[in-house]
Design an enzyme around this catalytic site. Structure first.
Site, PDB file in Angstrom:
ATOM      1  N   ARG A 209      10.033  10.694  13.958  1.00  0.00           N
ATOM      2  CA  ARG A 209       8.837   9.983  13.664  1.00  0.00           C
ATOM      3  C   ARG A 209       8.854   8.563  13.830  1.00  0.00           C
ATOM      4  NH1 ARG A 209       7.301   7.453   7.790  1.00  0.00           N
ATOM      5  NH2 ARG A 209       5.103   6.762   8.296  1.00  0.00           N
TER       6      ARG A 209
ATOM      7  N   PHE B 248       1.332   6.897 -10.277  1.00  0.00           N
ATOM      8  CA  PHE B 248       0.037   7.222 -10.978  1.00  0.00           C
ATOM      9  C   PHE B 248       0.179   8.004 -11.995  1.00  0.00           C
ATOM     10  CE2 PHE B 248      -4.136   6.277  -9.407  1.00  0.00           C
ATOM     11  CZ  PHE B 248      -4.014   5.197  -8.535  1.00  0.00           C
TER      12      PHE B 248
ATOM     13  N   GLU C  19       3.362  16.480   7.635  1.00  0.00           N
ATOM     14  CA  GLU C  19       3.645  15.633   8.626  1.00  0.00           C
ATOM     15  C   GLU C  19       4.829  16.278   9.450  1.00  0.00           C
ATOM     16  OE1 GLU C  19       3.382  12.659   5.973  1.00  0.00           O
ATOM     17  OE2 GLU C  19       2.945  11.077   7.461  1.00  0.00           O
TER      18      GLU C  19
ATOM     19  N   ARG D  82       1.119  -2.050  -2.495  1.00  0.00           N
ATOM     20  CA  ARG D  82       0.451  -3.194  -1.739  1.00  0.00           C
ATOM     21  C   ARG D  82      -0.905  -3.510  -1.981  1.00  0.00           C
ATOM     22  NH1 ARG D  82       1.650   0.627   3.431  1.00  0.00           N
ATOM     23  NH2 ARG D  82       3.740   1.396   2.441  1.00  0.00           N
TER      24      ARG D  82
HETATM   25  P1  ADP Z   1       4.678   8.134   0.271  1.00  0.00           P
HETATM   26  O1  ADP Z   1       4.744   9.340   1.204  1.00  0.00           O
HETATM   27  O2  ADP Z   1       3.705   7.215   0.661  1.00  0.00           O
HETATM   28  O3  ADP Z   1       5.962   7.483  -0.240  1.00  0.00           O
HETATM   29  P2  ADP Z   1       3.593  10.264  -1.528  1.00  0.00           P
HETATM   30  O4  ADP Z   1       2.721  10.967  -0.728  1.00  0.00           O
HETATM   31  O5  ADP Z   1       4.747  11.082  -1.837  1.00  0.00           O
HETATM   32  O6  ADP Z   1       3.792   8.853  -1.107  1.00  0.00           O
HETATM   33  O7  ADP Z   1       2.786   9.947  -2.989  1.00  0.00           O
HETATM   34  C1  ADP Z   1       3.787   9.361  -4.179  1.00  0.00           C
HETATM   35  C2  ADP Z   1       2.711   8.882  -5.044  1.00  0.00           C
HETATM   36  O8  ADP Z   1       1.949  10.185  -5.381  1.00  0.00           O
HETATM   37  C3  ADP Z   1       3.293   8.583  -6.245  1.00  0.00           C
HETATM   38  O9  ADP Z   1       3.787   7.343  -6.523  1.00  0.00           O
HETATM   39  C4  ADP Z   1       2.495   9.049  -7.553  1.00  0.00           C
HETATM   40  O10 ADP Z   1       1.735   7.856  -7.498  1.00  0.00           O
HETATM   41  C5  ADP Z   1       1.705  10.058  -6.930  1.00  0.00           C
HETATM   42  N1  ADP Z   1       1.969  11.118  -7.490  1.00  0.00           N
HETATM   43  C6  ADP Z   1       2.844  12.214  -7.350  1.00  0.00           C
HETATM   44  N2  ADP Z   1       2.566  13.411  -8.203  1.00  0.00           N
HETATM   45  C7  ADP Z   1       1.609  13.188  -8.793  1.00  0.00           C
HETATM   46  C8  ADP Z   1       1.257  13.685 -10.100  1.00  0.00           C
HETATM   47  N3  ADP Z   1       1.507  14.922 -10.569  1.00  0.00           N
HETATM   48  N4  ADP Z   1       0.010  13.233 -10.656  1.00  0.00           N
HETATM   49  C9  ADP Z   1      -0.407  12.062 -10.230  1.00  0.00           C
HETATM   50  N5  ADP Z   1       0.247  11.441  -9.367  1.00  0.00           N
HETATM   51  C10 ADP Z   1       0.982  11.903  -8.606  1.00  0.00           C
END
Ligand code: ADP
Length: 396
Positions: free
Chosen positions: A90, A283, A383, A240
């Site tokens: 990536r 979240f 991805e 952000r």
């Molecule tokens: P990235 O790849 O950008 O780091 P992700 O796609 O893995 O992020 O998303 C991570 C975010 O998803 C967490 O910070 C959280 O806010 C949210 N998240 C993960 N699991 C849950 C859940 N069960 N309920 C609500 N939000 C969730």
């Protein structure tokens, strides 16, 4: 073909070994705290997850740990390294140089390096990862898959900023967009699930994770997306800010006695849902705080949802219609209240959500009612699989 997929950050390295024939993940894991101390995670398919503290002074050590784990006599999934046919990397920023994935040559490495100033935190780390793999797996074909490539189809009217044109021609200041691999995978999968002709379908993809972006995919092409020159633009994200008035930067700098670098650090690391709520960027924590009556956490979530609504509406207008709206990534796949919060304002498109179907987590599901004019879906992103597919196609 067995394809090793590498996603290398400045202090982390995620990996998956994928069998391209079956698209099965044979093993996956994560190297963390590279250059600090080192944590190593490895999980073979169907096996126990192994986590260990192993010193990783640099990425080369991390890659060598990955290769050792994959070939380990007891818990490895391949007999020796010759089984790895190709490596897919990536790469975050391909600027205007790369509109698709590409086999890595010396010229390609140079071109990726030339994009470093567009993504100073990400591209150098990606290059380090590629070099580490090249050293440890000489002769194995390597492919670069760019986060920006899918968005290179955006028309000029969508990617230009309203600033002197020479900044675009001289420095490449324009909208590039990110999460392209995810937007491409999820939009294609959505067309397949709904039986739509991908070359004609109008799809809005909401990639809502810690980093978040929205993309308008018209006829299989990205025509608009919410991230910009950098991944700071657009939606309110975990830490952000997303879109703010550029004038606010000088205002904050003056009030807080900060230089531009200081303001940028705040906008990248201390803003978004974390900055608004004062609780967390996650979240799950925000939802807990809301349950406990925390009004600021509720304000953060409401602002997040509001921003998504306004972008979705804008992108439907840009495409002059929409067939499907799809949610993906950590929040999009897991948080039903975000999905229903966004869809509440989409009634004007003829959208109705089936709250029972919407209560799923992390599964491919159509969450709109059967008679909803526009379909709404959850499609978990993948991805790594997209990277493996591109890598196989190019390495062959
Ligand atoms: P990235 O790849 O950008 O780091 P992700 O796609 O893995 O992020 O998303 C991570 C975010 O998803 C967490 O910070 C959280 O806010 C949210 N998240 C993960 N699991 C849950 C859940 N069960 N309920 C609500 N939000 C969730």
């Amino acid at each position: 073909m067995k394809i090793l997929v590498i996603n290398c950050g400045s202090s982390s390295l995620k990996y998956q070994l994928i069998d391209s024939a079956t698209e099965a993940v044979l093993a996956k894991g994560l190297c963390e705290r590279i250059g600090i101390d080192g944590k190593f995670t490895y999980q073979p398919a169907g096996g126990e997850k192994q986590v260990s503290d192993i010193d990783q002074p640099d990425h080369k050590k991390s890659v060598s740990l990955v290769l050792e784990a994959l070939t380990n006599k007891e818990t490895g999934v391949i007999a020796d390294l010759s089984e790895i046919s190709a490596v897919g990397h990536r790469v975050v920023h391909g600027g205007e140089k790369f509109a698709s994935s590409t086999l890595i040559t010396d010229d390609v490495m140079k071109a990726i390096e030339e994009c470093n100033d567009l993504a100073p935190l990400h591209n150098p780390a990606n290059i380090i990862g590629i070099n580490a793999c090249k050293e440890l797996m000489p002769g194995v074909p390597m492919v670069a898959v760019f986060d920006t490539a899918f968005h290179q189809t955006m028309p000029e009217e969508a990617f230009l900023y309203g600033i002197p044109y020479s900044y675009y021609t001289k420095y490449g200041v324009r909208k590039y967009g990110f999460h392209g691999t995810s937007h491409s995978y999820v939009s294609k999968r959505t067309a397949e699930i709904l039986g739509l002709d991908y070359n004609k379908a109008k799809i809005v993809v909401c990639h809502l994770g810690n980093g978040a972006s929205i993309c308008a995919v018209d006829g299989g092409k990205s025509v608009e997306t919410s991230m910009g020159l950098t991944p700071l633009m657009g939606l309110i994200m975990g830490t952000r800010s997303g879109e703010i008035d550029p004038g606010a930067m000088e205002f904050i700098a003056n009030k807080e006695n900060l230089d531009l670098k200081g303001v940028m650090a705040i906008l990248n690391k201390k803003s978004g849902v974390l900055g608004l709520s004062g609780v967390s960027s996650d979240f799950r924590d925000i939802d807990d705080a809301i349950k406990d009556g925390n009004a600021q956490a509720k304000a953060a979530k409401d602002a997040f949802i509001h921003r998504v609504i306004s972008y979705v509406g804008g992108y439907v207008a840009v495409m002059n219609g929409v067939d499907a709206i799809v949610f993906t990534a950590g929040i999009g796949e897991n948080d039903k209240s975000v999905r229903s919060g966004v869809c509440k304002n989409l009634g004007y498109l003829g959208i109705t959500i089936d709250e029972e179907k919407n209560s799923i987590r992390g599964e491919e599901t159509i969450i709109s009612t059967d008679d909803s004019k526009v379909k709404v879906l959850v499609v978990p992103t993948n991805e790594e699989l997209m990277i493996a597919r591109d890598t196989e196609a190019l390495a062959k």
